[in-house]
Design an enzyme around this catalytic site. Structure first.
Site, mmCIF file in Angstrom:
data_model
loop_
_atom_site.group_PDB
_atom_site.id
_atom_site.type_symbol
_atom_site.label_atom_id
_atom_site.label_comp_id
_atom_site.label_asym_id
_atom_site.label_seq_id
_atom_site.Cartn_x
_atom_site.Cartn_y
_atom_site.Cartn_z
ATOM 1 N N VAL A 241 0.813 -1.205 -0.074
ATOM 2 C CA VAL A 241 0.149 0.099 0.066
ATOM 3 C C VAL A 241 0.725 1.199 -0.034
ATOM 4 O O VAL A 241 1.529 1.284 0.776
ATOM 5 C CB VAL A 241 -1.075 0.018 1.286
ATOM 6 N N LYS A 242 0.612 2.232 -0.910
ATOM 7 C CA LYS A 242 1.662 3.364 -1.255
ATOM 8 C C LYS A 242 0.814 4.322 -0.684
ATOM 9 O O LYS A 242 -0.447 4.813 -1.051
ATOM 10 C CB LYS A 242 1.793 3.342 -2.673
ATOM 11 N N LEU A 243 1.635 5.056 0.261
ATOM 12 C CA LEU A 243 0.861 6.128 1.067
ATOM 13 C C LEU A 243 1.633 7.666 0.786
ATOM 14 O O LEU A 243 2.916 7.707 0.707
ATOM 15 C CB LEU A 243 0.644 5.847 2.489
#
Length: 218
Positions: free
Chosen positions: A86-88
């Site tokens: 998950v890229k935040l």
């Protein structure tokens, strides 16, 4: 050093995979749009298609900017495939979301990092990867490689397990210099990876070998 390719182009991903050196993929909404991928279902399917090509981690970026939205989108992305990271974004809400996911064993990549302080916060929140953008720093007359050195020193000082994923890599020397510093991962275009193959003396040497072989077998 791990090699990731920064693209949503399936053919380029397949070419890098066939080379035998690919460890993962990073992508984002801009790269999806560049390939004509639009609509939520199409984007989610494309992430799965990428996972089915490569063996390593695939960063999938949330669109939401609020904490609740990031959690909702991140959970949906993580359920797509075991390889999804998950890229935040590096924001207050993004750091909070990073802590939420890391506490639950979900891999994260904190992106749009431009300072050592931001990288320190990401590591404290348990990020799997932190993505400093060296090319964009170079664009504004700031030494991107110096930032990688600072982050490496800080992480080594305290034994943080967060991996330095150097993003916005533009060319082969970015890769070589980041490897010398000790970055864990680089992500860039296929052209930068293939550029490592090239040297004029290799071409000259091969041409000479072939010419000598042909002459000897006349």
């Amino acid at each position: 050093m791990k090699f990731f390719i920064d693209t949503a182009n399936l053919e380029q991903i397949k070419e890098a995979q066939a080379l035998g050196v690919l460890d993962g993929v990073t992508t984002n909404p801009s790269l999806m749009a560049k390939e004509g991928i639009s609509g939520k279902n199409n984007v989610l399917k494309h992430y799965v298609d990428i996972c089915n090509i490569v063996d390593g981690d695939v960063s999938a970026e949330v669109i939401a900017t609020d904490y609740e939205g990031m959690i909702r989108e991140g959970e949906e992305l993580s359920e797509l495939h075991e390889q999804i990271v998950v890229k935040l974004p590096m924001t207050k809400e993004g750091v909070k979301a990073c802590k939420y996911f890391s506490d639950r064993g979900i891999k994260t990549n904190v992106t749009l990092v431009f300072s050592a302080g931001q990288a320190l916060l990401a590591a404290k929140a348990g990020a799997t990867y932190v993505s400093p953008f060296i090319g964009r720093l170079d664009d504004v007359s700031t030494d991107g490689l110096a930032l990688i050195e600072e982050i490496r020193d800080i992480y080594d000082n305290y034994g943080y397990q967060t991996e330095i994923l150097v993003a916005s890599v533009r060319h082969t020397m970015h890769i070589v210099n980041c490897a010398k510093i000790g970055a864990d991962v680089m992500t860039g275009p296929l052209s930068a990876i293939l550029g490592l193959l090239k040297h004029p003396l290799t071409d000259i040497g091969l041409a000479q070998f072939l010419a000598d072989h042909a002459k000897a077998n006349q």
